[in-house]
Design a protein around this motif. Structure first.
Motif, PDB file in Angstrom:
ATOM      1  N   GLY A   9      41.380  36.900 106.026  1.00 17.84           N
ATOM      2  CA  GLY A   9      40.798  38.246 106.052  1.00 17.84           C
ATOM      3  C   GLY A   9      39.954  38.464 107.296  1.00 17.84           C
ATOM      4  N   GLN A  10      39.214  37.430 107.669  1.00 15.65           N
ATOM      5  CA  GLN A  10      38.310  37.555 108.819  1.00 15.65           C
ATOM      6  C   GLN A  10      39.082  37.787 110.120  1.00 15.65           C
ATOM      7  N   ILE A  11      40.224  37.131 110.270  1.00 15.86           N
ATOM      8  CA  ILE A  11      40.985  37.305 111.518  1.00 15.86           C
ATOM      9  C   ILE A  11      41.534  38.732 111.600  1.00 15.86           C
ATOM     10  N   VAL A  12      41.958  39.282 110.458  1.00 17.45           N
ATOM     11  CA  VAL A  12      42.448  40.671 110.484  1.00 17.45           C
ATOM     12  C   VAL A  12      41.284  41.618 110.799  1.00 17.45           C
ATOM     13  N   ASP A  13      40.116  41.290 110.273  1.00 16.54           N
ATOM     14  CA  ASP A  13      38.927  42.101 110.560  1.00 16.54           C
ATOM     15  C   ASP A  13      38.648  42.106 112.069  1.00 16.54           C
ATOM     16  N   ILE A  14      38.693  40.927 112.656  1.00 12.79           N
ATOM     17  CA  ILE A  14      38.417  40.829 114.102  1.00 12.79           C
ATOM     18  C   ILE A  14      39.468  41.610 114.901  1.00 12.79           C
ATOM     19  N   GLU A  15      40.717  41.437 114.505  1.00 13.31           N
ATOM     20  CA  GLU A  15      41.790  42.101 115.263  1.00 13.31           C
ATOM     21  C   GLU A  15      41.830  43.623 115.026  1.00 13.31           C
ATOM     22  N   SER A  16      41.112  44.074 114.000  1.00  8.64           N
ATOM     23  CA  SER A  16      41.118  45.509 113.690  1.00  8.64           C
ATOM     24  C   SER A  16      39.959  46.253 114.333  1.00  8.64           C
ATOM     25  N   GLU A  17      39.092  45.518 115.039  1.00  7.57           N
ATOM     26  CA  GLU A  17      37.910  46.159 115.624  1.00  7.57           C
ATOM     27  C   GLU A  17      38.297  47.305 116.544  1.00  7.57           C
ATOM     28  N   ILE A  27      29.701  27.649 100.811  1.00  8.01           N
ATOM     29  CA  ILE A  27      30.838  28.218 101.560  1.00  8.01           C
ATOM     30  C   ILE A  27      30.540  29.679 101.907  1.00  8.01           C
ATOM     31  N   HIS A  28      30.012  30.408 100.939  1.00  2.55           N
ATOM     32  CA  HIS A  28      29.657  31.819 101.181  1.00  2.55           C
ATOM     33  C   HIS A  28      28.617  31.925 102.305  1.00  2.55           C
ATOM     34  N   THR A  29      27.597  31.074 102.246  1.00  3.51           N
ATOM     35  CA  THR A  29      26.508  31.169 103.236  1.00  3.51           C
ATOM     36  C   THR A  29      27.009  30.801 104.641  1.00  3.51           C
ATOM     37  N   TYR A  30      27.870  29.789 104.717  1.00  2.00           N
ATOM     38  CA  TYR A  30      28.458  29.461 106.039  1.00  2.00           C
ATOM     39  C   TYR A  30      29.192  30.674 106.591  1.00  2.00           C
ATOM     40  N   SER A  31      29.943  31.382 105.717  1.00  2.00           N
ATOM     41  CA  SER A  31      30.748  32.512 106.220  1.00  2.00           C
ATOM     42  C   SER A  31      29.836  33.629 106.737  1.00  2.00           C
ATOM     43  N   LEU A  32      28.682  33.797 106.098  1.00  2.00           N
ATOM     44  CA  LEU A  32      27.748  34.835 106.560  1.00  2.00           C
ATOM     45  C   LEU A  32      27.155  34.459 107.917  1.00  2.00           C
ATOM     46  N   ILE A  33      26.766  33.191 108.064  1.00  2.00           N
ATOM     47  CA  ILE A  33      26.183  32.751 109.357  1.00  2.00           C
ATOM     48  C   ILE A  33      27.187  32.970 110.488  1.00  2.00           C
ATOM     49  N   HIS A  34      28.426  32.544 110.266  1.00  2.00           N
ATOM     50  CA  HIS A  34      29.438  32.682 111.329  1.00  2.00           C
ATOM     51  C   HIS A  34      29.794  34.153 111.556  1.00  2.00           C
ATOM     52  N   ASP A  35      29.849  34.936 110.485  1.00  2.00           N
ATOM     53  CA  ASP A  35      30.183  36.355 110.619  1.00  2.00           C
ATOM     54  C   ASP A  35      29.131  37.111 111.438  1.00  2.00           C
ATOM     55  N   ASP A  36      27.874  36.644 111.365  1.00  2.00           N
ATOM     56  CA  ASP A  36      26.781  37.332 112.070  1.00  2.00           C
ATOM     57  C   ASP A  36      26.691  36.965 113.551  1.00  2.00           C
ATOM     58  N   LEU A  37      27.402  35.943 113.987  1.00  2.00           N
ATOM     59  CA  LEU A  37      27.278  35.449 115.372  1.00  2.00           C
ATOM     60  C   LEU A  37      27.620  36.538 116.396  1.00  2.00           C
ATOM     61  N   PRO A  38      27.053  36.447 117.592  1.00  2.00           N
ATOM     62  CA  PRO A  38      27.368  37.433 118.650  1.00  2.00           C
ATOM     63  C   PRO A  38      28.867  37.555 118.915  1.00  2.00           C
ATOM     64  N   CYS A  39      29.619  36.466 118.795  1.00  2.00           N
ATOM     65  CA  CYS A  39      31.062  36.540 119.067  1.00  2.00           C
ATOM     66  C   CYS A  39      31.831  37.168 117.906  1.00  2.00           C
ATOM     67  N   MET A  40      31.166  37.399 116.767  1.00  2.00           N
ATOM     68  CA  MET A  40      31.825  38.072 115.630  1.00  2.00           C
ATOM     69  C   MET A  40      31.152  39.444 115.460  1.00  2.00           C
ATOM     70  N   ASP A  41      30.333  39.630 114.419  1.00  2.00           N
ATOM     71  CA  ASP A  41      29.757  40.971 114.198  1.00  2.00           C
ATOM     72  C   ASP A  41      28.455  41.219 114.956  1.00  2.00           C
ATOM     73  N   ASN A  42      27.885  40.164 115.493  1.00  2.12           N
ATOM     74  CA  ASN A  42      26.651  40.275 116.284  1.00  2.12           C
ATOM     75  C   ASN A  42      25.544  41.003 115.522  1.00  2.12           C
ATOM     76  N   ASP A  43      25.237  40.501 114.316  1.00  2.96           N
ATOM     77  CA  ASP A  43      24.201  41.119 113.491  1.00  2.96           C
ATOM     78  C   ASP A  43      22.881  40.363 113.609  1.00  2.96           C
ATOM     79  N   GLU A  44      21.797  41.132 113.562  1.00  2.42           N
ATOM     80  CA  GLU A  44      20.478  40.509 113.746  1.00  2.42           C
ATOM     81  C   GLU A  44      19.707  40.325 112.447  1.00  2.42           C
TER      82      GLU A  44
END
Ligand code: GRG
Length: 295
Positions: free
Chosen positions: A158-166, A78-95
């Motif tokens: 938490g993630q939705i608040v993070d996105i909306e707080s950008e 579950i943790h690893t899935y959240s990292l993969i999705h969090d890194d996506l271009p539509c989220m944090d866009n991390d390389e």
């Protein structure tokens, strides 16, 4: 190596040795890009903090850690899935993540989304298998907590608040809510599911809840400090990304020195909570490790 590190390594190796069993069983000898992408992120490194914590609680109360290795691995899925999705271009866009190119950089965005979905669903396959083999009310309650705390009342909330707080300056209550859910809830789930599995009394569960809430809060403050003071080789991602992404953090709210003080006070308080129990050495050292970790 001191006895804390030796035990951490032991639990970590146990998780690593079992982590891909389930995927390998399904994959067999077939070539499959989806399974490769899932395995890539699972095996890219990582501290295994949550599964180690899950097993450490079992161990502290004299439970059989081998019996709960699958639930520990499911939490890491579950943790690893959240990292993969969090890194996506539509989220944090991390390389970079865990010192390696992120999943979508290696496999493409489409496969990375499916790899995250695949890890999340596989976690529940593992948890349901466990439920079928261990069908008692307290076990089901522990599994239910993992679902709730990683879902829309937990990590995703938490993630939705993070996105909306950008690109916004958010107040301290919002920042705490965000991290209590995004980072804290899966840490809480790792501890409280173990407490349910062992069918501990309510007072012990309350003490463990206080301990893990403080550990989760401290974990996030440490993460914010490392984003300022860490090294790429240790944290596995570029330093300064919070600043670059214009994020509100504990550092932007409290400043660096005050954040360090709050971190140490929080750890001291968590240690007081866990001292209530016998056989608490590892959990005390784990709290100290959260404050002193460099990656
Ligand atoms: C996409 C639903 C969804 C949620 C994503 C947890 C999360 C929410 C995003 C991770 C981004 C992040 C940097 C969060 C801050 C703290 C944290 C959870 C760091 C990563 O955990 P570690 O340090 O990483 O345990 P390793 O690689 O050691 O497992």
């Amino acid at each position: 190596m001191n006895s804390f590190l030796a035990k951490y390594d032991n639990l970590c190796n146990l998780v690593n040795d079992n982590l891909t069993n389930y995927i390998k069983k399904i994959k067999g000898n077939r070539e499959n890009k989806l399974y490769d992408a899932m395995e890539y992120s699972l095996l890219a490194g990582g501290k295994r903090f949550r599964p180690v914590l899950h097993l450490a609680i079992i161990d502290m109360f004299g439970g059989d850690i081998d019996r709960f290795i699958d639930t520990a691995c499911a939490i890491e899925y579950i943790h690893t899935y959240s990292l993969i999705h969090d890194d996506l271009p539509c989220m944090d866009n991390d390389e970079f993540r865990r010192g390696k190119p992120t999943n979508h950089i290696v496999f493409g965005e489409d496969i990375a989304i499916l790899a995250g979905d695949g890890l999340l669903n596989t976690a529940y396959e593992i948890l349901f298998d466990f439920a079928c083999d261990n069908n008692s009310k307290n076990i089901l309650e522990g599994l239910h907590k993992i679902a709730i705390f990683s879902g829309i009342s937990g990590m995703i909330a938490g993630q939705i608040v993070d996105i909306e707080s950008e690109n916004k300056k958010i107040d301290l209550d919002t920042l705490k809510y965000l991290h209590y859910n995004k980072t804290g809830k899966l840490i809480l789930a790792s501890v409280l599911s173990s407490a349910d599995f062992l069918d501990l009394d309510d007072y012990s569960k309350e003490k463990l809840k206080l301990y893990s809430e403080k550990i989760g809060f401290a974990f996030q403050i440490a993460d914010d400090i490392l984003d300022v003071e860490g090294k790429f080789e240790d944290i596995g991602k570029p330093v300064g990304s919070d600043n670059q992404n214009n994020k509100s953090t504990f550092i932007t709210h409290y400043g660096l020195e005050e954040s360090k003080r709050i971190l140490l006070d929080t750890i001291d308080s968590a240690i007081e909570d866990i001292k209530f129990f016998d056989n608490n050495n590892f959990l005390i050292d784990l709290a100290k490790y959260v404050a002193s970790r460099n990656g």
